[in-house]
Write a protein that holds these residues in place. Structure first.
Motif, PDB file in Angstrom:
ATOM      1  N   LEU A  59       0.731  -1.080   0.016  1.00  0.00           N
ATOM      2  CA  LEU A  59      -0.180  -0.008  -0.004  1.00  0.00           C
ATOM      3  C   LEU A  59       0.759   1.377  -0.014  1.00  0.00           C
ATOM      4  CD1 LEU A  59      -3.248   0.718   0.371  1.00  0.00           C
ATOM      5  CD2 LEU A  59      -2.191   1.536   2.506  1.00  0.00           C
ATOM      6  N   HIS A  60       1.763   1.440   0.761  1.00  0.00           N
ATOM      7  CA  HIS A  60       2.589   2.674   1.074  1.00  0.00           C
ATOM      8  C   HIS A  60       3.390   2.700  -0.360  1.00  0.00           C
ATOM      9  CE1 HIS A  60       1.064   2.844   4.806  1.00  0.00           C
ATOM     10  NE2 HIS A  60       1.909   2.183   5.478  1.00  0.00           N
ATOM     11  N   ASP A  61       3.697   1.815  -0.790  1.00  0.00           N
ATOM     12  CA  ASP A  61       4.679   1.944  -1.877  1.00  0.00           C
ATOM     13  C   ASP A  61       3.800   2.266  -3.114  1.00  0.00           C
ATOM     14  OD1 ASP A  61       7.409   1.508  -3.461  1.00  0.00           O
ATOM     15  OD2 ASP A  61       6.284  -0.089  -4.296  1.00  0.00           O
ATOM     16  N   LEU A  62       2.559   1.955  -3.173  1.00  0.00           N
ATOM     17  CA  LEU A  62       1.716   2.071  -4.060  1.00  0.00           C
ATOM     18  C   LEU A  62       1.360   3.554  -4.311  1.00  0.00           C
ATOM     19  CD1 LEU A  62      -0.405   1.366  -6.514  1.00  0.00           C
ATOM     20  CD2 LEU A  62      -1.775   0.675  -4.561  1.00  0.00           C
ATOM     21  N   PHE A  63       0.907   4.098  -3.018  1.00  0.00           N
ATOM     22  CA  PHE A  63       0.855   5.642  -2.898  1.00  0.00           C
ATOM     23  C   PHE A  63       2.022   6.530  -3.081  1.00  0.00           C
ATOM     24  CE2 PHE A  63      -3.099   4.344  -0.950  1.00  0.00           C
ATOM     25  CZ  PHE A  63      -3.787   5.348  -1.700  1.00  0.00           C
ATOM     26  N   TRP A  64       3.328   5.800  -3.041  1.00  0.00           N
ATOM     27  CA  TRP A  64       4.584   6.566  -3.097  1.00  0.00           C
ATOM     28  C   TRP A  64       4.733   6.846  -4.451  1.00  0.00           C
ATOM     29  CZ3 TRP A  64       8.520   9.594  -1.804  1.00  0.00           C
ATOM     30  CH2 TRP A  64       9.806   9.120  -2.141  1.00  0.00           C
ATOM     31  N   GLN A  65       4.488   5.640  -4.925  1.00  0.00           N
ATOM     32  CA  GLN A  65       4.494   5.608  -6.656  1.00  0.00           C
ATOM     33  C   GLN A  65       3.600   6.355  -7.328  1.00  0.00           C
ATOM     34  OE1 GLN A  65       4.771   1.930  -8.821  1.00  0.00           O
ATOM     35  NE2 GLN A  65       5.752   0.844  -6.936  1.00  0.00           N
ATOM     36  N   ALA A  66       2.334   6.188  -6.907  1.00  0.00           N
ATOM     37  CA  ALA A  66       1.343   7.154  -7.646  1.00  0.00           C
ATOM     38  C   ALA A  66       1.685   8.605  -7.362  1.00  0.00           C
ATOM     39  CB  ALA A  66      -0.003   6.873  -6.884  1.00  0.00           C
ATOM     40  N   ASN A  67       2.020   8.892  -6.447  1.00  0.00           N
ATOM     41  CA  ASN A  67       2.213  10.538  -6.218  1.00  0.00           C
ATOM     42  C   ASN A  67       3.317  11.127  -6.694  1.00  0.00           C
ATOM     43  OD1 ASN A  67       0.480  11.950  -4.248  1.00  0.00           O
ATOM     44  ND2 ASN A  67       0.575  10.654  -2.696  1.00  0.00           N
ATOM     45  N   LYS A  68       4.342  10.138  -6.827  1.00  0.00           N
ATOM     46  CA  LYS A  68       5.768  10.640  -7.553  1.00  0.00           C
ATOM     47  C   LYS A  68       5.280  10.505  -9.128  1.00  0.00           C
ATOM     48  CE  LYS A  68       9.358  10.561  -6.418  1.00  0.00           C
ATOM     49  NZ  LYS A  68      10.201  11.879  -5.732  1.00  0.00           N
ATOM     50  N   GLN A  69       4.388   9.565  -9.566  1.00  0.00           N
ATOM     51  CA  GLN A  69       3.906   9.719 -10.901  1.00  0.00           C
ATOM     52  C   GLN A  69       3.294  11.412 -11.321  1.00  0.00           C
ATOM     53  OE1 GLN A  69       4.980   7.728 -12.941  1.00  0.00           O
ATOM     54  NE2 GLN A  69       3.994   8.567 -15.019  1.00  0.00           N
ATOM     55  N   VAL A  70       2.325  11.477 -10.246  1.00  0.00           N
ATOM     56  CA  VAL A  70       1.482  12.864 -10.388  1.00  0.00           C
ATOM     57  C   VAL A  70       2.651  13.864 -10.799  1.00  0.00           C
ATOM     58  CG1 VAL A  70      -0.022  14.525  -9.561  1.00  0.00           C
ATOM     59  CG2 VAL A  70      -0.154  12.171  -8.878  1.00  0.00           C
ATOM     60  N   SER A  71       3.540  13.907  -9.782  1.00  0.00           N
ATOM     61  CA  SER A  71       4.909  15.041 -10.109  1.00  0.00           C
ATOM     62  C   SER A  71       5.399  14.896 -11.563  1.00  0.00           C
ATOM     63  CB  SER A  71       5.962  14.806  -9.056  1.00  0.00           C
ATOM     64  OG  SER A  71       5.608  14.874  -7.615  1.00  0.00           O
ATOM     65  N   LYS A  72       5.446  13.694 -12.119  1.00  0.00           N
ATOM     66  CA  LYS A  72       6.134  13.460 -13.305  1.00  0.00           C
ATOM     67  C   LYS A  72       5.169  13.928 -14.401  1.00  0.00           C
ATOM     68  CE  LYS A  72       8.800   9.956 -15.611  1.00  0.00           C
ATOM     69  NZ  LYS A  72       9.272   8.405 -15.385  1.00  0.00           N
ATOM     70  N   VAL A  73       3.910  13.899 -14.266  1.00  0.00           N
ATOM     71  CA  VAL A  73       2.917  14.371 -15.057  1.00  0.00           C
ATOM     72  C   VAL A  73       2.902  15.963 -15.151  1.00  0.00           C
ATOM     73  CG1 VAL A  73       0.225  14.486 -15.411  1.00  0.00           C
ATOM     74  CG2 VAL A  73       1.306  12.120 -14.838  1.00  0.00           C
ATOM     75  N   LYS A  74       3.113  16.439 -13.876  1.00  0.00           N
ATOM     76  CA  LYS A  74       2.967  17.944 -13.940  1.00  0.00           C
ATOM     77  C   LYS A  74       4.328  18.503 -14.613  1.00  0.00           C
ATOM     78  CE  LYS A  74       1.684  19.935  -9.358  1.00  0.00           C
ATOM     79  NZ  LYS A  74       1.892  20.593  -8.463  1.00  0.00           N
ATOM     80  N   ALA A  75       5.268  17.803 -14.839  1.00  0.00           N
ATOM     81  CA  ALA A  75       6.614  18.331 -15.567  1.00  0.00           C
ATOM     82  C   ALA A  75       6.476  17.803 -16.950  1.00  0.00           C
ATOM     83  CB  ALA A  75       7.729  17.741 -14.727  1.00  0.00           C
TER      84      ALA A  75
END
Lengths: 119, 146
Positions: free
Chosen positions: B93-109
């Motif tokens: 679970l924690h890794d999944l949210f970590w990855q998802a939030n990191k992916q949002v940062s990627k989408v931003k850029a």
């Protein structure tokens, strides 16, 4: 902060505190994030180590760790979520301290010092 | 005014402090994050199809805003809906949210559609975690409030 402090209690606060009072003291401070005037108990002071998430956190020389008296289970039973305290907003810096709660002067039948966290 | 009420008025505190707790509404659904992430996906498509600089500037600004909302909705699920006992059913679970939030940062850029698609996939994984922990049955109002 029930049962140590009940809603509607009248408290005398010493605004002259120049540093975080000792562990167990109740303080009024400006809450990080919301900036609301809040009241919590000092669980740890500057330089102390507190348990946080799955590890530990060492407080800076001007920081304290402020927590609610009620455990999460008690607030859940009352229909609320977790208490809003340092476990939510992290350490609180000295410039947010407003004062230390000295005693209660109202209602009169509850006049006196503030009880400990789990008295 | 009596002396008693005058005295009480004098002694009455002028300032109120709070010792508040959270009051969660108890309504959680990854669909909120999914819809904002779909906005990011569609904005990137529109960005690529339009050369106008004003349009493109607006598209980037809107993508930033929507991506921030994805983060917000993911954080609410992570912090407020998911509980320690859910880790038994979703150990990552924690890794999944970590990855998802990191992916949002990627989408931003990024203006790469593949990044936005990967974010949608990760949100679908969050959705699956929400479902197997009983979220669908517990965290939505059954039918509309009447």
């Amino acid at each position: 902060m029930v049962p140590a402090i009940e809603p509607g209690d009248w408290l005398v606060v010493n605004p002259l505190a120049s540093s975080w009072p000792r562990r167990g003291a109740v303080v009024v401070f400006h809450e990080p994030i919301s900036d609301a005037l809040a009241i919590k108990r000092v669980e740890a002071g500057p330089g102390e180590r507190v348990r946080f998430a799955d590890g530990y956190l060492t407080l800076a020389p001007d920081e304290a760790w402020l927590v609610a008296d009620a455990p999460a289970a008690a607030t859940a039973a009352a229909g609320f979520g977790p208490p809003i305290d340092s476990t939510r907003f992290g350490p609180v810096s000295r410039d947010r301290l407003v004062g230390r709660v000295l005693f209660r002067y109202g209602p009169l039948r509850r006049f006196g010092r503030i009880a400990g966290a789990h008295a | 005014m009596s002396i008693r009420s005058a005295t009480l008025r004098f002694l009455e505190p002028r300032t109120t402090v709070q010792a508040h707790c959270d009051l969660p509404c108890g309504i959680y659904d990854p669909e909120q994050a999914r819809i904002e992430a779909e906005s990011c996906y569609r904005v990137i498509e529109k960005y690529a199809a339009n050369e106008d600089s004003t349009f493109r500037t607006r598209a980037i600004a809107i993508k930033e805003e929507r991506a921030e909302l994805v983060k917000h909705h993911l954080d609410v699920l992570w912090h407020d809906y998911f509980k320690p006992e859910h880790l038994e059913k979703v150990p990552n679970l924690h890794d999944l949210f970590w990855q998802a939030n990191k992916q949002v940062s990627k989408v931003k850029a990024s203006t790469d559609l593949a990044d936005a698609k990967r974010l949608l996939e990760l949100i679908d994984e969050v959705d699956a975690a929400w479902k197997i922990t009983g979220g669908e049955a517990k965290t939505r109002v059954a039918g509309r409030p009447s």
